[in-house]
Design a protein around this motif. Structure first.
Motif, PDB file in Angstrom:
ATOM      1  N   GLY A 124       0.981  -1.441  -0.109  1.00 35.62           N
ATOM      2  CA  GLY A 124       0.003  -0.072  -0.058  1.00 35.62           C
ATOM      3  C   GLY A 124       0.807   1.182   0.241  1.00 35.62           C
ATOM      4  O   GLY A 124       0.668   2.180  -0.564  1.00 35.62           O
ATOM      5  N   LYS A 129      -0.542   4.511   0.051  1.00 36.67           N
ATOM      6  CA  LYS A 129      -1.928   4.404   0.972  1.00 36.67           C
ATOM      7  C   LYS A 129      -1.228   3.920   2.315  1.00 36.67           C
ATOM      8  O   LYS A 129      -0.515   3.259   2.150  1.00 36.67           O
ATOM      9  CB  LYS A 129      -2.968   3.312   0.473  1.00 36.67           C
ATOM     10  N   HIS A 130      -1.850   4.738   3.142  1.00 36.54           N
ATOM     11  CA  HIS A 130      -1.248   4.481   4.631  1.00 36.54           C
ATOM     12  C   HIS A 130      -2.416   3.884   5.418  1.00 36.54           C
ATOM     13  O   HIS A 130      -3.546   4.230   5.368  1.00 36.54           O
ATOM     14  CB  HIS A 130      -0.720   5.758   5.275  1.00 36.54           C
ATOM     15  N   ILE A 132      -3.145   0.875   6.393  1.00 28.96           N
ATOM     16  CA  ILE A 132      -3.549  -0.419   6.045  1.00 28.96           C
ATOM     17  C   ILE A 132      -3.466  -1.453   7.025  1.00 28.96           C
ATOM     18  O   ILE A 132      -4.233  -2.499   7.499  1.00 28.96           O
ATOM     19  CB  ILE A 132      -3.073  -1.089   4.600  1.00 28.96           C
TER      20      ILE A 132
END
Length: 275
Positions: A124, A129-130, A132
């Motif tokens: 991610g 994207k953080h 997760i």
């Protein structure tokens, strides 16, 4: 009552078109096993009015419930040491970059789930994207405090789990003290409502917006209680219209503009006829 805000925080906030005032209530350093109802009676009731909402840090409820995990009782595995090296570090508090918190995640969710969450988190991050990892292992892991002695030495010896049955705790507080409360897991990056009294009819999203700037602070403030009070509609500054502007008068001794010469309409007509 004079409302007080922590450093770099504001007393007032507008949410849903309503102005609210927040009062940061300072307490003593709450110890393991204290009574949260007594804390509310002692620190909150002198300021509380009907219609107020009390925001309570999940940390002190966890301490009161003795939901602590001691370092001395944990055995750090090789997997926890390895995975913690790749965890992202933030200013919001202790995370799974601590081998102790990573080990707690393994003990709670299982090694297989934690390893898979770490792999998905790494993928991610490639796509920007953080969060997760915490989404996969759950709030019990993301909400773990402690294992960190930078602000308070005591917190270096143990971790503090999120409260058990937050909604039930809030209902108990309301029954015994008359205070409408919500329990929050908040830091400078995120705000999560763990539970609130049934008498509060606002949604979790609306409640979280009241503390979107984390008014309790992130350091040594000792303000686990934030009293929130509706204060009516926000005041807006009126913009004057053209009609409200006064036309300045010209003083007698001010220089006057020279009058324009009269227009010779006859000469203008003759010129048009000769064109």
């Amino acid at each position: 009552m004079e409302f007080r805000a922590n450093a770099d925080k504001k007393v007032e906030i507008v949410s849903g078109g309503v102005l609210y005032k927040r009062h940061a209530i300072q307490t003593h350093f709450v110890q393991i096993g204290e009574d949260y109802n007594e804390l509310v009676e002692r620190y909150v009731k002198p300021f509380y009015e009907e219609g107020d909402i009390l925001s309570i840090s999940e940390k002190i409820i966890g301490l009161c419930q003795r939901r602590v995990v001691y370092k001395k009782d944990m055995k750090i595995s090789a997997l926890a040491k390895f995975l913690s090296k790749f965890a992202m570090r933030t200013d919001a508090g202790i995370g799974v970059d601590s081998p102790y918190k990573m080990q707690f995640a393994i003990d709670y969710a299982g090694a297989g789930k934690v390893l898979w969450a770490a792999i998905c988190s790494g993928i991610g991050k490639i796509f920007g994207k953080h969060g997760i990892f915490y989404d996969m292992v759950g709030q019990e892991v993301s909400g773990l405090d402690g294992f960190y002695d930078h602000e308070f030495a005591e917190y270096g010896n143990y971790g503090i789990r999120i409260p058990e049955n937050s909604r039930g705790v809030c209902n108990e507080i309301y029954e015994k003290t008359g205070v409408q409360a919500m329990i929050v897991d908040a830091n400078d990056l995120s705000r999560v409502i763990l539970g609130h009294a049934d008498v509060i009819k606002m949604t979790d999203e609306q409640l979280a917006d009241l503390i979107r700037d984390n008014p309790a602070g992130q350091s040594t403030e000792l303000t686990p209680f934030i009293l929130i009070r509706p204060a009516g509609e926000p005041q807006t500054e009126e913009i004057p219209t053209e009609e409200t502007h006064a036309t300045p008068e010209v003083e007698d001794d001010a220089p006057q503009a020279a009058p324009e010469p009269p227009v010779d309409e006859t000469a203008s007509t003759d010129a048009e006829e000769n064109a």
